[in-house]
Design a protein around this motif. Structure first.
Motif, PDB file in Angstrom:
ATOM      1  N   TYR A 145      -5.377  -3.064   5.542  1.00 28.29           N
ATOM      2  CA  TYR A 145      -4.553  -1.892   5.850  1.00 28.29           C
ATOM      3  C   TYR A 145      -5.300  -0.959   6.809  1.00 28.29           C
ATOM      4  CZ  TYR A 145      -1.668   2.269   5.098  1.00 28.29           C
ATOM      5  OH  TYR A 145      -0.865   3.372   5.273  1.00 28.29           O
ATOM      6  N   LYS A 199      -7.801   2.633  -5.432  1.00 27.25           N
ATOM      7  CA  LYS A 199      -7.519   3.830  -4.644  1.00 27.25           C
ATOM      8  C   LYS A 199      -8.554   3.850  -3.527  1.00 27.25           C
ATOM      9  CE  LYS A 199      -6.084   7.724  -6.441  1.00 27.25           C
ATOM     10  NZ  LYS A 199      -6.029   9.032  -7.145  1.00 27.25           N
ATOM     11  N   THR A 241      -5.311   9.281   1.250  1.00 25.51           N
ATOM     12  CA  THR A 241      -5.713   8.401   0.164  1.00 25.51           C
ATOM     13  C   THR A 241      -4.544   7.481  -0.172  1.00 25.51           C
ATOM     14  OG1 THR A 241      -7.154  10.131  -0.722  1.00 25.51           O
ATOM     15  CG2 THR A 241      -6.630   8.316  -2.187  1.00 25.51           C
ATOM     16  N   TYR A 242      -4.846   6.226  -0.425  1.00 23.07           N
ATOM     17  CA  TYR A 242      -3.815   5.224  -0.660  1.00 23.07           C
ATOM     18  C   TYR A 242      -4.155   4.416  -1.904  1.00 23.07           C
ATOM     19  CZ  TYR A 242      -3.260   6.388   4.232  1.00 23.07           C
ATOM     20  OH  TYR A 242      -3.113   7.081   5.403  1.00 23.07           O
ATOM     21  N   THR A 243      -3.156   3.753  -2.457  1.00 25.19           N
ATOM     22  CA  THR A 243      -3.383   2.842  -3.571  1.00 25.19           C
ATOM     23  C   THR A 243      -2.714   1.503  -3.289  1.00 25.19           C
ATOM     24  OG1 THR A 243      -1.438   3.601  -4.789  1.00 25.19           O
ATOM     25  CG2 THR A 243      -3.515   4.672  -5.300  1.00 25.19           C
ATOM     26  N   VAL A 271       0.864  -1.179   0.000  1.00 24.78           N
ATOM     27  CA  VAL A 271       0.000   0.000   0.000  1.00 24.78           C
ATOM     28  C   VAL A 271       0.901   1.229   0.000  1.00 24.78           C
ATOM     29  CG1 VAL A 271      -1.675   1.323   1.352  1.00 24.78           C
ATOM     30  CG2 VAL A 271      -1.873  -1.162   1.197  1.00 24.78           C
ATOM     31  N   VAL A 272       0.593   2.192  -0.867  1.00 27.01           N
ATOM     32  CA  VAL A 272       1.373   3.429  -0.936  1.00 27.01           C
ATOM     33  C   VAL A 272       0.446   4.631  -0.848  1.00 27.01           C
ATOM     34  CG1 VAL A 272       3.292   2.444  -2.260  1.00 27.01           C
ATOM     35  CG2 VAL A 272       1.368   3.445  -3.467  1.00 27.01           C
ATOM     36  N   ALA A 273       0.967   5.730  -0.321  1.00 21.75           N
ATOM     37  CA  ALA A 273       0.194   6.972  -0.244  1.00 21.75           C
ATOM     38  C   ALA A 273      -0.052   7.502  -1.655  1.00 21.75           C
ATOM     39  CB  ALA A 273       0.938   8.001   0.590  1.00 21.75           C
ATOM     40  N   GLU A 297      -9.582   5.158   0.853  1.00 24.53           N
ATOM     41  CA  GLU A 297      -9.377   5.998   2.022  1.00 24.53           C
ATOM     42  C   GLU A 297      -9.706   5.179   3.264  1.00 24.53           C
ATOM     43  OE1 GLU A 297     -12.222   9.074   1.280  1.00 24.53           O
ATOM     44  OE2 GLU A 297     -10.902  10.141  -0.106  1.00 24.53           O
TER      45      GLU A 297
END
Length: 108
Positions: A72, A101, A42-44, A34-36, A103
């Motif tokens: 996550y 994507k 918000t993450y992807t 998981v990355v910002a 939240e």
């Protein structure tokens, strides 16, 4: 009921063949970290799956991405909310991918 050694060996080979066939239909799936994303909070996360039928591979990729997003947020005591999903690989026997994507929001 006792089996002879030959009958037992034949039975084991049959079980191994069935397991191998099921594994080839299931295919493989993987998930990124998981990355910002561009917007704060918000993450992807992306997942891909290959092998098996087209609908199954896409469904596995989708489920892995959504599951990773949910996990996550849950590790942070929150719940996930998917805002967008991008998919690729719409051909049979191709690698299918899902990028989600999302939240994290407080649980109510």
């Amino acid at each position: 009921m006792l089996f002879s050694r030959a009958a037992f060996s034949t039975r084991v080979r049959g079980v191994v063949a069935v397991v191998a066939a099921c594994a080839s239909l299931a295919g493989c799936a993987s998930t990124t970290d998981v990355v910002a994303a561009d917007k704060p909070g918000t993450y992807t996360v992306a997942a891909s799956a290959a092998g098996g039928r087209m609908a199954w591979a896409w469904a596995r990729a989708h489920e892995h991405a959504v599951s990773e997003a949910r996990d996550y947020c849950e590790r942070r005591g929150m719940q996930s909310s998917v805002t967008t999903e991008t998919v690729s690989g719409v051909q049979a026997m191709a690698e299918h991918a899902s990028s989600v994507k999302f939240e994290c929001h407080p649980k109510f």
